[in-house]
Each structure stands twice: as structure tokens, then as C-alpha cells.
Design a protein around this motif. Structure first.
Motif, PDB file in Angstrom:
ATOM      1  N   THR A  83       0.818  -1.214   0.000  1.00  0.00           N
ATOM      2  CA  THR A  83       0.000   0.000   0.000  1.00  0.00           C
ATOM      3  C   THR A  83       0.853   1.265   0.000  1.00  0.00           C
ATOM      4  O   THR A  83       0.323   2.366   0.039  1.00  0.00           O
ATOM      5  CB  THR A  83      -0.938   0.027   1.216  1.00  0.00           C
ATOM      6  OG1 THR A  83      -0.151   0.016   2.409  1.00  0.00           O
ATOM      7  CG2 THR A  83      -1.867  -1.168   1.209  1.00  0.00           C
ATOM      8  N   ARG A  84       2.170   1.101  -0.015  1.00  0.00           N
ATOM      9  CA  ARG A  84       3.071   2.258   0.064  1.00  0.00           C
ATOM     10  C   ARG A  84       3.415   2.788  -1.315  1.00  0.00           C
ATOM     11  O   ARG A  84       3.929   2.059  -2.165  1.00  0.00           O
ATOM     12  CB  ARG A  84       4.353   1.879   0.795  1.00  0.00           C
ATOM     13  CG  ARG A  84       4.149   1.592   2.254  1.00  0.00           C
ATOM     14  CD  ARG A  84       5.445   1.424   3.018  1.00  0.00           C
ATOM     15  NE  ARG A  84       6.631   1.254   2.212  1.00  0.00           N
ATOM     16  CZ  ARG A  84       7.745   1.963   2.378  1.00  0.00           C
ATOM     17  NH1 ARG A  84       7.792   2.920   3.290  1.00  0.00           N
ATOM     18  NH2 ARG A  84       8.812   1.718   1.648  1.00  0.00           N
ATOM     19  N   ARG A  85       3.187   4.052  -1.510  1.00  0.00           N
ATOM     20  CA  ARG A  85       3.476   4.690  -2.792  1.00  0.00           C
ATOM     21  C   ARG A  85       4.940   4.502  -3.191  1.00  0.00           C
ATOM     22  O   ARG A  85       5.256   4.256  -4.353  1.00  0.00           O
ATOM     23  CB  ARG A  85       3.154   6.182  -2.667  1.00  0.00           C
ATOM     24  CG  ARG A  85       3.534   7.002  -3.872  1.00  0.00           C
ATOM     25  CD  ARG A  85       3.271   8.469  -3.601  1.00  0.00           C
ATOM     26  NE  ARG A  85       3.761   9.306  -4.684  1.00  0.00           N
ATOM     27  CZ  ARG A  85       3.693  10.625  -4.673  1.00  0.00           C
ATOM     28  NH1 ARG A  85       3.145  11.260  -3.658  1.00  0.00           N
ATOM     29  NH2 ARG A  85       4.156  11.328  -5.691  1.00  0.00           N
ATOM     30  N   ALA A  86       5.850   4.613  -2.238  1.00  0.00           N
ATOM     31  CA  ALA A  86       7.279   4.554  -2.526  1.00  0.00           C
ATOM     32  C   ALA A  86       7.727   3.185  -3.036  1.00  0.00           C
ATOM     33  O   ALA A  86       8.813   3.057  -3.604  1.00  0.00           O
ATOM     34  CB  ALA A  86       8.075   4.927  -1.285  1.00  0.00           C
ATOM     35  N   ASP A  87       6.906   2.167  -2.842  1.00  0.00           N
ATOM     36  CA  ASP A  87       7.294   0.816  -3.256  1.00  0.00           C
ATOM     37  C   ASP A  87       7.080   0.574  -4.743  1.00  0.00           C
ATOM     38  O   ASP A  87       7.526  -0.437  -5.274  1.00  0.00           O
ATOM     39  CB  ASP A  87       6.501  -0.222  -2.471  1.00  0.00           C
ATOM     40  CG  ASP A  87       6.916  -0.283  -1.019  1.00  0.00           C
ATOM     41  OD1 ASP A  87       6.118  -0.796  -0.197  1.00  0.00           O
ATOM     42  OD2 ASP A  87       8.022   0.185  -0.691  1.00  0.00           O
TER      43      ASP A  87
END
Length: 123
Positions: A105-109
Motif C-alpha cells: 500500500t506504500r506509494r514509494a514501493d
């Protein structure tokens, strides 16, 4: 190089529906999980939904559960986000993104992003 192109956004009245599409090219689609994020004016980009490589696992933000459905067609290299029961608070730019292996759910991933498609829900 991976390319993602979203389509299907538009203006809809509250309670209406839209289906967003994300066309993938440049690599092997079945190596990537797909997710949709959205960004409302003045707010951070947030996770909306994600789907695993084979499509057997899906994940949703609490705010869209029961109203949005994420899917993918691995034969056509397309991801979808079907939205029903739209609310004004669903307004924003919707982005398709992909990452290798599993959904987070992390944008940075996420490694690759589309240009976004505008969804506007009027009250």
C-alpha cells in the motif's frame, strides 16, 4: 521500459459508476502486481486498490471496500478499476502503478506510474 496509460476517467454524478483502464507495455505484465492510487487536491496520493500477479488476491482501502473492484486481464496486459456508488470524496486524479512481485500500500514501493486520469464526482 514500462509504460502505463490510464483511461476512463470523467465527470459523473454521485451514485454513478466508472471503469478505469490501465494499459501496460514494455515488459512482461505477469511479472508485476498492479495498484491504483488517487490524489485529491491538496492531499497526498493514497492507495486505493491492488491486485496480485495472477489476480487471485485483491486489496482495498477501507474507504472504497464494497464499491470498487480491481481486476486484470493478463492476456491483454490491462488492469481495471471498476467503481460504483461514487461519492464526491472519490474525486481526484487516479494513477495506475506497478511493482514487481507483491502488492503493497506504500506509494514509494512502486516502480512505474501512469500519467493519471481525472475522476470528478458531483453532488
Amino acid at each position: 521500459q514500462v509504460q502505463l496509460v490510464e483511461s476512463g476517467g470523467g465527470l459523473v454524478q454521485a451514485g454513478g459508476s466508472l471503469r478505469l483502464s490501465c494499459t501496460f507495455s514494455g515488459r512482461t505484465f505477469t511479472s508485476y502486481a498492479v495498484a491504483w492510487f488517487r490524489q485529491a487536491p491538496g492531499k497526498e496520493r493514497e492507495f486505493v486498490a491492488g491486485i496480485s500477479i495472477a489476480g487471485g488476491s485483491t486489496y482495498y482501502a477501507d474507504s472504497v471496500k464494497g464499491r470498487f473492484t480491481i481486476s486484470r486481464d493478463n492476456a491483454k496486459n490491462i488492469g481495471y478499476l471498476h467503481m460504483i456508488g461514487l461519492k464526491p470524496e472519490d474525486t481526484g486524479i487516479y494513477y495506475c502503478s506497478v511493482r514487481r512481485l507483491s502488492v503493497t500500500t506504500r506509494r514509494a514501493d512502486y516502480d512505474y506510474w501512469g500519467q493519471g486520469t481525472q475522476v470528478t464526482v458531483s453532488s
